[in-house]
Design a protein around this motif. Structure first.
Motif, PDB file in Angstrom:
ATOM      1  N   GLN A 252      -5.242 -26.573   8.832  1.00  0.00           N
ATOM      2  CA  GLN A 252      -4.901 -25.346   8.117  1.00  0.00           C
ATOM      3  C   GLN A 252      -3.761 -25.581   7.124  1.00  0.00           C
ATOM      4  N   LYS A 256      -6.597 -27.146   4.452  1.00  0.00           N
ATOM      5  CA  LYS A 256      -7.354 -25.887   4.457  1.00  0.00           C
ATOM      6  C   LYS A 256      -8.864 -26.132   4.391  1.00  0.00           C
ATOM      7  N   ASP A 272     -11.359 -18.794   9.675  1.00  0.00           N
ATOM      8  CA  ASP A 272     -11.612 -18.225   8.349  1.00  0.00           C
ATOM      9  C   ASP A 272     -12.631 -17.093   8.409  1.00  0.00           C
ATOM     10  N   SER A 276     -10.175 -14.261   7.572  1.00  0.00           N
ATOM     11  CA  SER A 276     -10.219 -14.246   6.111  1.00  0.00           C
ATOM     12  C   SER A 276     -11.409 -13.437   5.604  1.00  0.00           C
ATOM     13  N   ASN A 277     -12.562 -13.587   6.278  1.00  0.00           N
ATOM     14  CA  ASN A 277     -13.767 -12.869   5.863  1.00  0.00           C
ATOM     15  C   ASN A 277     -14.026 -11.617   6.691  1.00  0.00           C
TER      16      ASN A 277
END
Length: 311
Positions: A252, A256, A272, A276-277
């Protein structure tokens, strides 16, 4: 001189005393374990059960609605190229790092074990263990600076050797191996200490007998040290595999998942997707599959270890 013969009443009192003592010990054990089991259930079993439940829903934490989709999240993984790539990268990372870790730590532990001066032996053990004390996130930041293309330590060394600089974390040929190098530096101290402890438990008489027979160092290592380290080796391999399967902070912080998903391990991909999503249902399905993979690999290792002991 008369000898006291125990009566049925005396035998009954003794049996009752033993039963009462057993019940008291059992009650103490149960009372002691309840808080631990409650904490373990709340922070381990409950999240796993919650994740299993979410895996059959299309769930967005920012929305109040959760749509039941059944096995759709699981079938989606077979068509997700990024998921398949991250699964491959994870296995590649684990296999390479675990094998190199065990070989290096075994050799270093064997070398330290041969040191006969106590304070020097303790110094080497401490020096190798020191990197494990530092937080992994902080270590990843320091190594990211060392891998910097313009003024990083490694490229400065290459410049002194009149060699071209390398994009350590941006080149798909070097990125994963750069993270592996950092992981090994930060983690080998644990296994070195464990292997030294295992070697300390081997009786000296085996080594003395081998030396009297004229056995060399490598013969002693492969035919005495390694066979008697089977239990330690199994414990180290299982814990190291489980730890590296869950590797996340270094990926990370350092890459990333880039470049081109060459360092996107499964733990990072799950993170993620979830945060993130905001695709919590799909992330939970991947986490469930990930858990099953780790359990299967661990069971295979334990079965292999038992087979080695039987031989």
């Amino acid at each position: 001189m008369s000898v006291a013969v125990p009566t049925d009443k005396t035998k009954g009192l003794k049996a009752a005393g033993k039963t009462a003592g057993y019940r008291a010990k059992r009650r103490f054990i149960i009372i002691s374990l309840v808080p631990i089991l409650l904490l373990f259930g709340v922070f381990a079993f409950l999240p796993i059960a919650w994740s299993l439940g979410l895996s059959v829903f299309k769930y967005d934490p920012l929305s109040s609605n959760a749509v039941f989709v059944g096995a759709e999240n699981y079938s989606r993984m077979l068509q997700d190229a990024v998921f398949l790539k991250s699964l491959w990268v994870t296995f590649k990372f684990v296999i390479i790092t675990v094998l190199v870790n065990i070989v290096i730590t075994l050799l270093i532990a064997a070398a330290i074990q041969r040191v006969r001066i106590p304070w020097l032996k303790n110094l080497f053990r401490t020096l190798f263990f020191l990197p494990t004390i530092a937080p992994l996130a902080g270590t990843a930041i320091v190594w990211s600076t060392m891998f910097n293309y313009n003024n990083g330590l490694f490229n400065m060394v290459l410049a002194k050797l009149h060699m071209a600089p390398i994009q350590w974390l941006s080149d798909p040929h070097y990125a994963l191996y750069s993270v592996i190098l950092m992981t090994l530096w930060a983690d080998i101290g644990y296994n070195i200490v464990l292997f030294i402890a295992g070697m300390d438990s081997i009786p000296d008489m085996y080594y003395e007998a081998a030396i009297l027979e004229g056995a060399g160092r490598w013969h002693i290592f492969f035919h005495i040290t390694l066979p008697l380290l089977r239990r330690t080796l199994l414990f180290v391999s299982v814990t190291t595999v489980v730890s590296y399967f869950q590797a996340f902070p270094q990926f990370q912080i350092m890459t990333k998942g880039e470049p081109f998903n060459e360092t996107r391990v499964l733990a990072l991909h799950i993170y993620d997707q979830a945060f993130s999503n905001s695709n919590m249902g799909y992330a939970s399905a991947m986490a469930t599959v990930f858990l099953m993979i780790i359990l299967l690999v661990t069971l295979l290792q334990l079965r292999w270890g038992r087979a080695q002991w039987e031989h």
